[in-house]
Enzyme design. Sequence first.
Site, PDB file in Angstrom:
ATOM      1  N   GLY A  23       0.398   5.673   0.731  1.00  0.00           N
ATOM      2  CA  GLY A  23      -0.495   6.719   1.207  1.00  0.00           C
ATOM      3  C   GLY A  23       0.233   8.030   1.427  1.00  0.00           C
ATOM      4  O   GLY A  23       1.407   8.166   1.090  1.00  0.00           O
ATOM      5  N   GLY A  24      -0.514   9.001   1.980  1.00  0.00           N
ATOM      6  CA  GLY A  24       0.076  10.307   2.229  1.00  0.00           C
ATOM      7  C   GLY A  24       1.208  10.262   3.237  1.00  0.00           C
ATOM      8  O   GLY A  24       2.110  11.078   3.203  1.00  0.00           O
ATOM      9  N   GLY A  66       0.822  -1.201   0.000  1.00  0.00           N
ATOM     10  CA  GLY A  66       0.000   0.000   0.000  1.00  0.00           C
ATOM     11  C   GLY A  66       0.855   1.249   0.000  1.00  0.00           C
ATOM     12  O   GLY A  66       2.029   1.235   0.391  1.00  0.00           O
ATOM     13  N   ASP A  80     -11.735  10.517   9.631  1.00  0.00           N
ATOM     14  CA  ASP A  80     -11.351  10.061   8.289  1.00  0.00           C
ATOM     15  C   ASP A  80     -11.987   8.700   7.988  1.00  0.00           C
ATOM     16  O   ASP A  80     -11.324   7.768   7.541  1.00  0.00           O
ATOM     17  CB  ASP A  80      -9.832   9.977   8.179  1.00  0.00           C
ATOM     18  CG  ASP A  80      -9.367   9.959   6.732  1.00  0.00           C
ATOM     19  OD1 ASP A  80     -10.140  10.398   5.854  1.00  0.00           O
ATOM     20  OD2 ASP A  80      -8.245   9.502   6.467  1.00  0.00           O
ATOM     21  N   LYS A 124       4.158   0.481   8.275  1.00  0.00           N
ATOM     22  CA  LYS A 124       3.938   1.767   7.608  1.00  0.00           C
ATOM     23  C   LYS A 124       5.119   2.688   7.904  1.00  0.00           C
ATOM     24  O   LYS A 124       5.389   3.034   9.053  1.00  0.00           O
ATOM     25  CB  LYS A 124       2.640   2.406   8.090  1.00  0.00           C
ATOM     26  CG  LYS A 124       2.294   3.720   7.391  1.00  0.00           C
ATOM     27  CD  LYS A 124       1.075   4.367   8.004  1.00  0.00           C
ATOM     28  CE  LYS A 124      -0.170   3.581   7.746  1.00  0.00           C
ATOM     29  NZ  LYS A 124      -1.379   4.275   8.249  1.00  0.00           N
ATOM     30  N   LYS A 176       4.827   4.493   2.472  1.00  0.00           N
ATOM     31  CA  LYS A 176       4.557   3.152   1.955  1.00  0.00           C
ATOM     32  C   LYS A 176       4.248   2.180   3.094  1.00  0.00           C
ATOM     33  O   LYS A 176       4.720   2.348   4.210  1.00  0.00           O
ATOM     34  CB  LYS A 176       5.762   2.651   1.158  1.00  0.00           C
ATOM     35  CG  LYS A 176       6.087   3.490  -0.070  1.00  0.00           C
ATOM     36  CD  LYS A 176       7.328   2.981  -0.775  1.00  0.00           C
ATOM     37  CE  LYS A 176       7.663   3.839  -1.990  1.00  0.00           C
ATOM     38  NZ  LYS A 176       8.903   3.375  -2.672  1.00  0.00           N
ATOM     39  N   VAL A 177       3.468   1.162   2.745  1.00  0.00           N
ATOM     40  CA  VAL A 177       3.129   0.108   3.696  1.00  0.00           C
ATOM     41  C   VAL A 177       3.705  -1.202   3.182  1.00  0.00           C
ATOM     42  O   VAL A 177       3.479  -1.568   2.022  1.00  0.00           O
ATOM     43  CB  VAL A 177       1.606  -0.023   3.877  1.00  0.00           C
ATOM     44  CG1 VAL A 177       1.288  -1.087   4.917  1.00  0.00           C
ATOM     45  CG2 VAL A 177       0.993   1.313   4.275  1.00  0.00           C
TER      46      VAL A 177
END
Length: 498
Positions: A145-146, A143, A267, A165, A149-150
Amino acid sequence: MTTLISLSLTSTPSQLASQRMLMTCHTNVTDISLSGLEILKLSDTARNLAVPNNGTNTTSLNRTPTSKTSIRKTIIVIGGAIGGLLLVSVFLFALFRRRIQYKKLFTSANSSRPSLSTDLCRRFSLTQIRVATHDFDQKLIIGRGGFGKVYKGCIDGGATDVAVKRLNSTSKQGEQEFLTEIEMLSRLRHRHLVSLIGYCDEKGEMILIYEYMPRGTLRDHLNYRDAKETCKNEVLPWKQRLKICLGSARGLEYLHGGNKQLIIHRDVKSTNILLDDKWTAKVSDFGLSKVGPASDTSDIGVGHVSTIVKGSFGYLDPEYYQRGQLTEKSDVYSFGVMLFEVLCARPTVKLNLPNVRACYTKGILYTVVDPTLTGQITSECLSKFGEIAELCIRANRDERPSMRDVVLSLEFMLTLQQTAENTGDVSLMVDFTIRSNATCGGENGASTISFGENVCESRAVGVDTQGSIVASNTVVTNSHMEVKSGSVFSEIFDLRAR
């Protein structure tokens, strides 16, 4: 010297004159007036007497400038060395002072971080994280995201799978979101909240380690019917979707009322609902979460938190956006959007909420339901689902239900669904055959939808990639739409299991 000494002072004048003439022929010295003192004076270290008799030693003349030059060079070298040492000393002092300041700053930052009990949250070394992720192997990325990386990793000698993460150095988010996540999840324990296993804050790295959720996110399994890319994940049946919505609602209910303090997630969206191997839904990503206002009354929603507006495109509470006043009802609104997303299998920017609400009001909600659910939902369950979802997205937050009410409604719907399935009466199930050009007018007649052409017009309110609020009139088509999501801590762009 022996030659000169051999000129005895007792020699006769004629002998001395002859010797003088002989020396004049060999040395070309014009002054032939000699004495014992002058002879000794003209003697050099090479025992050479052939030097001008002008009372000056040429060796001394040649040596004097050289000595002065050498002394001058020595002074310059010594001065340069001293100056260099001073410069090096100043540089080293500045470097040492800066390192001390950095150390104090780092220590201060660490001291402000929550003190976590080892049985709640482990602290990993960077070496352990590198081993767990094979030195952050790109093949293990599950994954993005902001925040960063995951990665999928293994700890405890490969016995436990985890999601790692890692903060991206170019991310606009950082320590605040990192600390919020640790602070929230280290003291929250619930079956429907993702578990934080540990963290790492070594050598400038900020890394969070969660339990691994092998089935990824809820959004992975919605299989948007107008998506450009074909999703390879299993399509969720209606009953499974209903259970996932119920589990998510229970997790949010725990945040809103199961603690000493109200916690607002801020969120809520389909990418933040993770699924384990048994399809259990768990709310994740608390980087934007806020502790709600303390209230002396038992009524939920009495107070609010004034804060900078943050959220994800399509899920943002319009009242929170307009006033900057955050309450738990903002989570309720986002959850209502997600309910319609689950029902219609459309991304939020194409969902067109005014149109969906109008379809529900006119009793034709079936026209916007995911056609893959045909023959799976009872008419009563569909009606109740539309009712609670529509209440959640009311513009006035006071008209929205609490998460407790949402949970009760979803539990009732699940009971209705299970009862209908147990009876085996197919006539109770709704046929969601989408008719070409089926339309229903939106609020004030401003919004329409044509399923035959997959075209819809809506007003989208959300946050841009810089985290600032944007509001625009957006025209969405099946072939020209590009979804742009807010760059927030929890956003996942590459949707796979994590």
